[in-house]
Design a protein around this motif. Structure first.
Motif, PDB file in Angstrom:
ATOM      1  N   GLU A  75      68.269   6.010  27.703  1.00 38.24           N
ATOM      2  CA  GLU A  75      67.773   4.978  26.797  1.00 38.24           C
ATOM      3  C   GLU A  75      68.390   3.618  27.111  1.00 38.24           C
ATOM      4  OE1 GLU A  75      67.177   8.790  24.371  1.00 38.24           O
ATOM      5  OE2 GLU A  75      68.664   8.006  25.776  1.00 38.24           O
ATOM      6  N   HIS A  85      58.707   7.916  16.336  1.00 39.44           N
ATOM      7  CA  HIS A  85      58.671   7.818  14.880  1.00 39.44           C
ATOM      8  C   HIS A  85      59.656   8.782  14.210  1.00 39.44           C
ATOM      9  CE1 HIS A  85      55.130   5.252  15.048  1.00 39.44           C
ATOM     10  NE2 HIS A  85      54.568   6.121  15.875  1.00 39.44           N
ATOM     11  N   HIS A 127      62.303  10.758  15.665  1.00 40.95           N
ATOM     12  CA  HIS A 127      63.705  10.791  16.090  1.00 40.95           C
ATOM     13  C   HIS A 127      64.571   9.786  15.324  1.00 40.95           C
ATOM     14  CE1 HIS A 127      67.185  10.451  18.906  1.00 40.95           C
ATOM     15  NE2 HIS A 127      67.004  11.750  18.963  1.00 40.95           N
ATOM     16  N   PRO A 128      64.133   8.536  15.133  1.00 42.15           N
ATOM     17  CA  PRO A 128      64.953   7.601  14.350  1.00 42.15           C
ATOM     18  C   PRO A 128      65.145   8.034  12.903  1.00 42.15           C
ATOM     19  CG  PRO A 128      63.313   6.418  15.642  1.00 42.15           C
ATOM     20  CD  PRO A 128      62.954   7.868  15.714  1.00 42.15           C
ATOM     21  N   MET A 155      67.896  11.322  13.260  1.00 47.70           N
ATOM     22  CA  MET A 155      69.257  11.148  13.762  1.00 47.70           C
ATOM     23  C   MET A 155      70.276  10.728  12.702  1.00 47.70           C
ATOM     24  SD  MET A 155      69.468  12.444  16.593  1.00 47.70           S
ATOM     25  CE  MET A 155      71.215  12.060  16.783  1.00 47.70           C
TER      26      MET A 155
END
Length: 592
Positions: free
Chosen positions: A349, A473, A475-476, A479
């Motif tokens: 990333e 959409h 994963h954020p 986490m």
């Protein structure tokens, strides 16, 4: 993973399903807490993901230690004399259960008077013993190949058995390396796919990272040229540095008469015999004993480059210099546990090869790149010359681990590994202690044959697969939940281990072990429940191309994720005419 770096489906097609573990090791002066770290992933599509604790024992004179053949698919081992995990009782209750007979040994060596406790895995590797000696594994290509004794050859050992025996018998990383090397030289070493001409060289070598709280090492081993022995070398990682191995040997110049190097007695003679080295030269292990064809170099070295970019940015290492990466990299700043955890979850990333970007990631930034496979009009020729990049975190990891070794701690506390299952980017590693009599059911049960609701692997697999449906959409959203859960669990772990250390100092070792056993069970249960509950939460929030909100309100809110303009432009939606597929025939939007 080790054995199975690239399995060619057929020789004629020359197509591969790539496995390929990643492992790393960090010296004690390169970490924030003064401990050594060993960490890694085990990446395969059909492995045995179970963990096992093997209890130390005292053995009668004349006893032997059985050596088992290489097997990593379920069940890795069926045996009543090693661990409950490998017992017949612990096999999945499936119709084919009766076909899984006790594993027959292929060889034996004299047993020592006493063996030590360790945690090992269904991939066949030892992870850590009661003295905090830890190991990680990565298969590497090699020049020489040999067959095992059960298939027309002379070699008795593969890397899994070597790692287990070393952890059973040694208290330091240096001694573990010497023992593995000695056994392989004496009895021979073989790699996976030794009978497959297309793959035998890609699977012939192995690398281990090894550390014990004081020293950190990288160990390489290959068959020798006679089929009866092995060539091996180990290099110590400087205390202020780290090393990453990603399916390619990393030891370069072998320095003679140095305390920082250990190697087999035949390492120079075999190289000289084959015209690969002259006495006045430096012996480069990668070039001399690495594979004949280094076609997997990009597959391997991007992972090494990424660690260097994050932890040694002052070096300014480039991807184009991949042929010349050093064995070790200096840590520009102290590396923390959180840094290691983040690296295991990494998909490049923010870098030039960010796998969440570009048309290959689909409309929703999925960093996974599936293994190439023929079908739907794709031929061997279409795929042979083209490969996607891969990261450290990937969809077919069956487990990953972090082991921190600190010699100032009691061995009951120091002999601990954090072990997670499935892709690290959406999973959570739980503490497991070597001093335990048993490990939690959540880590010793389950297989690829059927979903198991008690298994941590399957809980993480459910969550991870749904997250990757709309990664950018979901994963954020996930986490922060994972980070909060982890922080609370690891903070509690630190406090519990401090309490256990106090009990041990007060002579209450049994109480300390009971405390650690109870907490590891509690943490495993809680982690499985968290992963499952989080899965339910994201299924209800993200489904059918929609995002649902306001769950506590009078009515839910709904909005569509649809597709981003950049991706629509990339696939030609706004070109004229745009081809669409209808009833297996291409038609344009205008024709409709």
């Amino acid at each position: 993973m080790g054995r199975g770096l690239c399995l060619f489906l057929t020789v004629s097609l020359g197509l591969q399903l790539c496995w390929g573990c990643t492992t790393g090791v960090i010296g004690r002066l390169a970490t924030t807490d003064g401990a050594t770290y060993v960490f890694g992933t085990s990446d395969t599509e059909n492995g045995d993901f179970r963990a096992a604790v093997v209890r130390g024992k005292k053995h009668k004179a004349g006893s032997t230690r059985r050596i088992y053949p290489l097997k990593q698919v379920y069940p890795h081992l069926v045996s009543e004399d090693r661990s409950f995990t490998w017992s017949k009782e612990n096999l999945e209750d499936l119709p084919q259960k009766d076909l899984w007979n006790p594993t027959e040994p292929i060889f034996s060596i004299p047993q020592v008077n006493e063996t030590y406790s360790l945690i090992e895995t269904g991939a066949g590797y030892g992870l850590v013993n009661e003295f905090g000696v830890a190991m990680g594994e990565s298969t590497c290509g090699a020049r020489f190949v040999q067959k095992p004794i059960f298939d027309g050859g002379y070699a008795a050992f593969e890397i899994g058995e070597l790692s287990q025996i070393a952890l059973e018998r040694t208290k330091t990383a240096r001694d573990a390396i010497k023992l593995m090397g000695s056994l392989a030289e004496q009895h021979g070493y073989y790699g996976a796919f030794y009978n497959d001409p297309a793959q035998q060289h890609n699977e012939a070598g192995e690398a281990l990272t090894v550390a014990d709280g004081k020293e950190a090492w990288v160990f390489h081993i290959t068959p020798d040229d006679t089929g009866k022995s092995a060539v091996w070398c180990a290099q110590r990682v400087p205390d202020d540095s780290f090393s990453i191995v990603a399916n390619r040997f990393v030891i370069r110049e072998v320095v003679e008469n140095s305390d920082d190097f250990l190697y087999s007695s035949n390492i120079f003679e075999i190289a000289r015999r084959h015209g690969l080295w002259r006495k006045e030269q430096k012996l480069d292990f990668v070039r001399v004993y690495g594979p004949l064809d280094d076609d997997l170099i990009k597959y391997s070295t991007d992972r090494v480059w990424r660690a260097a970019q994050l932890w040694n940015p002052s070096r300014g290492e480039s991807r184009e210099n991949r042929q010349n990466y050093p064995t070790n990299f200096h840590a520009d700043r102290p590396i923390s546990f959180e840094d290691v955890n983040a690296l295991l979850r990494d998909h490049y990333e923010g870098s030039e090869i960010d796998l969440t970007k570009g048309i290959e990631s689909g409309p929703f930034g999925d960093p996974d790149r599936y293994d190439k496979f023929p079908g739907d009009g794709l031929s061997a020729g279409d795929l042979r010359e083209h490969s996607f990049l891969r990261a450290i975190s990937m969809f077919r990891s069956i487990y990953y681990f972090i082991q921190r070794s600190d010699t100032s701690l009691p061995k009951e506390v120091n002999g601990r590994v954090l072990m997670g299952f499935h892709e690290p980017s959406e999973s959570i590693a739980v503490p497991l202690y070597v001093c335990s009599k048993t490990l939690p059911k959540q880590v010793v049960s389950g297989s690829m044959f059927a979903y198991d609701d008690t298994s941590l692997y399957w809980a993480a697999t459910l969550l991870g697969n749904w997250v990757h449906k709309a990664y950018v959409h979901i994963h954020p959203f996930v986490m922060p939940l994972i980070n909060n859960f982890e922080t609370n669990m690891y903070n509690e772990m630190d406090k519990v281990e401090e309490e256990a250390a106090v009990l041990i100092k007060a002579g209450k070792k049994d109480e300390a072990i009971t405390l650690l056993e109870g907490k590891q069970l509690e943490w495993s249960i809680d982690t499985r429940e968290f992963l499952r509950t989080t899965f339910y939460q994201i299924v209800s929030k993200f489904h059918d191309g929609l995002v649902y909100g306001n769950p506590a309100g009078e009515s839910v809110t709904v909005h569509s994720v649809f597709y981003p303009r950049e991706w629509l432009e990339a696939i030609g939606v706004f070109s004229s005419p745009f081809p669409v597929v209808e009833n297996s025939k291409k038609r344009s939007l205008r024709e409709r």
